[in-house]
Design an enzyme around this catalytic site. Sequence first.
Site, PDB file in Angstrom:
ATOM      1  CD  GLU A  29      10.734  -7.786   5.295  1.00  8.76           C
ATOM      2  OE1 GLU A  29      10.842  -8.949   5.770  1.00  8.76           O
ATOM      3  OE2 GLU A  29      10.535  -6.766   5.989  1.00  8.76           O
ATOM      4  NE  ARG A  77       4.256   6.586   1.592  1.00 12.91           N
ATOM      5  CZ  ARG A  77       4.439   5.342   2.003  1.00 12.91           C
ATOM      6  NH1 ARG A  77       4.740   4.393   1.134  1.00 12.91           N
ATOM      7  NH2 ARG A  77       4.312   5.028   3.272  1.00 12.91           N
ATOM      8  CG  HIS A 113      11.380  -2.453   4.129  1.00 17.46           C
ATOM      9  ND1 HIS A 113      10.011  -2.396   4.135  1.00 17.46           N
ATOM     10  CD2 HIS A 113      11.714  -3.632   4.709  1.00 17.46           C
ATOM     11  CE1 HIS A 113       9.537  -3.495   4.707  1.00 17.46           C
ATOM     12  NE2 HIS A 113      10.541  -4.262   5.051  1.00 17.46           N
ATOM     13  CG  LEU A 114      11.677   2.177  -1.673  1.00 20.02           C
ATOM     14  CD1 LEU A 114      10.354   2.880  -1.934  1.00 20.02           C
ATOM     15  CD2 LEU A 114      12.629   2.369  -2.832  1.00 20.02           C
ATOM     16  CB  SER A 115      12.746   4.272   4.332  1.00 19.38           C
ATOM     17  OG  SER A 115      11.801   3.422   4.962  1.00 19.38           O
ATOM     18  CB  ALA A 173       1.736   0.165   6.212  1.00 22.57           C
ATOM     19  NE  ARG A 210       7.749   4.280   9.566  1.00 19.62           N
ATOM     20  CZ  ARG A 210       6.581   4.397   8.911  1.00 19.62           C
ATOM     21  NH1 ARG A 210       6.156   3.442   8.121  1.00 19.62           N
ATOM     22  NH2 ARG A 210       5.854   5.485   9.044  1.00 19.62           N
ATOM     23  NE  ARG A 224      10.661   6.075   8.017  1.00 16.37           N
ATOM     24  CZ  ARG A 224       9.640   5.836   7.181  1.00 16.37           C
ATOM     25  NH1 ARG A 224       9.714   4.818   6.340  1.00 16.37           N
ATOM     26  NH2 ARG A 224       8.573   6.616   7.190  1.00 16.37           N
ATOM     27  CG  ASN A 253       8.402  -2.099  -0.039  1.00  9.73           C
ATOM     28  OD1 ASN A 253       7.944  -2.233   1.103  1.00  9.73           O
ATOM     29  ND2 ASN A 253       8.974  -0.979  -0.450  1.00  9.73           N
ATOM     30  CE1 TYR A 302       9.097   4.836   2.516  1.00 10.00           C
ATOM     31  CE2 TYR A 302       7.657   6.762   2.642  1.00 10.00           C
ATOM     32  CZ  TYR A 302       8.103   5.560   3.167  1.00 10.00           C
ATOM     33  OH  TYR A 302       7.568   5.082   4.332  1.00 10.00           O
ATOM     34  N   PRO A 304       0.789  -1.229   0.000  1.00 12.35           N
ATOM     35  CG  PRO A 304      -0.101  -1.092   2.140  1.00 12.35           C
ATOM     36  CD  PRO A 304       0.551  -2.053   1.195  1.00 12.35           C
ATOM     37  CG  ASN A 305      -0.127   4.338   1.366  1.00 12.93           C
ATOM     38  OD1 ASN A 305      -1.088   4.937   0.895  1.00 12.93           O
ATOM     39  ND2 ASN A 305      -0.157   3.764   2.550  1.00 12.93           N
ATOM     40  CG  HIS A 365       5.670  -2.182  10.011  1.00  9.03           C
ATOM     41  ND1 HIS A 365       6.982  -2.594  10.030  1.00  9.03           N
ATOM     42  CD2 HIS A 365       5.596  -1.179   9.075  1.00  9.03           C
ATOM     43  CE1 HIS A 365       7.680  -1.849   9.171  1.00  9.03           C
ATOM     44  NE2 HIS A 365       6.862  -0.992   8.579  1.00  9.03           N
TER      45      HIS A 365
HETATM   46  C1  DQA Z   1       8.455   0.897   3.473  1.00 13.27           C
HETATM   47  C2  DQA Z   1       8.627   1.125   4.980  1.00 13.27           C
HETATM   48  C3  DQA Z   1       7.301   0.929   5.706  1.00 13.27           C
HETATM   49  O1  DQA Z   1       7.485   1.148   7.113  1.00 13.27           O
HETATM   50  C4  DQA Z   1       6.275   1.915   5.206  1.00 13.27           C
HETATM   51  O2  DQA Z   1       5.038   1.690   5.829  1.00 13.27           O
HETATM   52  C5  DQA Z   1       6.148   1.917   3.728  1.00 13.27           C
HETATM   53  C6  DQA Z   1       7.336   1.755   2.901  1.00 13.27           C
HETATM   54  C7  DQA Z   1       9.744   1.254   2.693  1.00 13.27           C
HETATM   55  O3  DQA Z   1       9.827   0.846   1.537  1.00 13.27           O
HETATM   56  O4  DQA Z   1      10.618   1.922   3.225  1.00 13.27           O
HETATM   57  O5  DQA Z   1       5.070   2.138   3.185  1.00 13.27           O
HETATM   58  O6  DQA Z   1       8.181  -0.469   3.259  1.00 13.27           O
END
Ligand code: DQA
Length: 137
Positions: A92, A12, A94-96, A71, A105, A101, A68, A17, A4-5, A74
Site C-alpha cells: 500500500e 491536483r 501514499h504520496l502524502s 480516498a 486519513r 493530515r 495507492n 502531491y 480515484p483522482n 479510508h
Molecule cells: C493519497 C492519500 C489519500 O488520503 C487521498 O484521498 C488521496 C491520495 C496519497 O497518495 O497521499 O487521494 O492516497
Amino acid sequence: IHGPNLNMLGTREPDIYGNQTLDEIDAALKQQAERLQLHLETFQSNHEGDMVDKIQQAHVSFHGIIINPAAYTHTSIAIRDALSVLNIPVVEVHLSNVHKREAFRRHSYLSDVAVGVIAGLGSIVYDLALTAALAKL
Ligand code: DQA
C-alpha cells in the site's frame, strides 16, 4: 493500481502531491521494472468496482500488487475484501504522509492485509514499493 483522482496528479494540490503527472510516475516505474526484468502493468480508475475487478484479475495473472487506493483507503471494505483473498504481496502506498493530515486519513481499511505500507515521501514511494514487492517474492 491507482485509485480515484490520481489521474489529476500534476495539477491536483501540488503542494501535497507534487508536480509529477501519473503518466510520468508510471513511465519511471516501467523503466525501473525493465531494469529489474519485471513485467509491470499500470491501471488507474475513479471507480471502486473497477478497482475490485482489476484486483480479482491480478489474482491469476500477477505476482504482486502496488496499490495507492487514494480516498478508498479510508472507506472501502470492498477493496479490502478483494485484496485479502490474494496470496501475493500487496504494498500500500501514499504520496502524502496520511498521518500528518486530517484525522480521517489515519485509518486505512487495507493496511493489515498489505505486506507493508509506504507513505509520505512523494513519488519515490512507487519505486520503494516495487523494490519491496520484489524482495517479498
Ligand atoms: C493519497 C492519500 C489519500 O488520503 C487521498 O484521498 C488521496 C491520495 C496519497 O497518495 O497521499 O487521494 O492516497
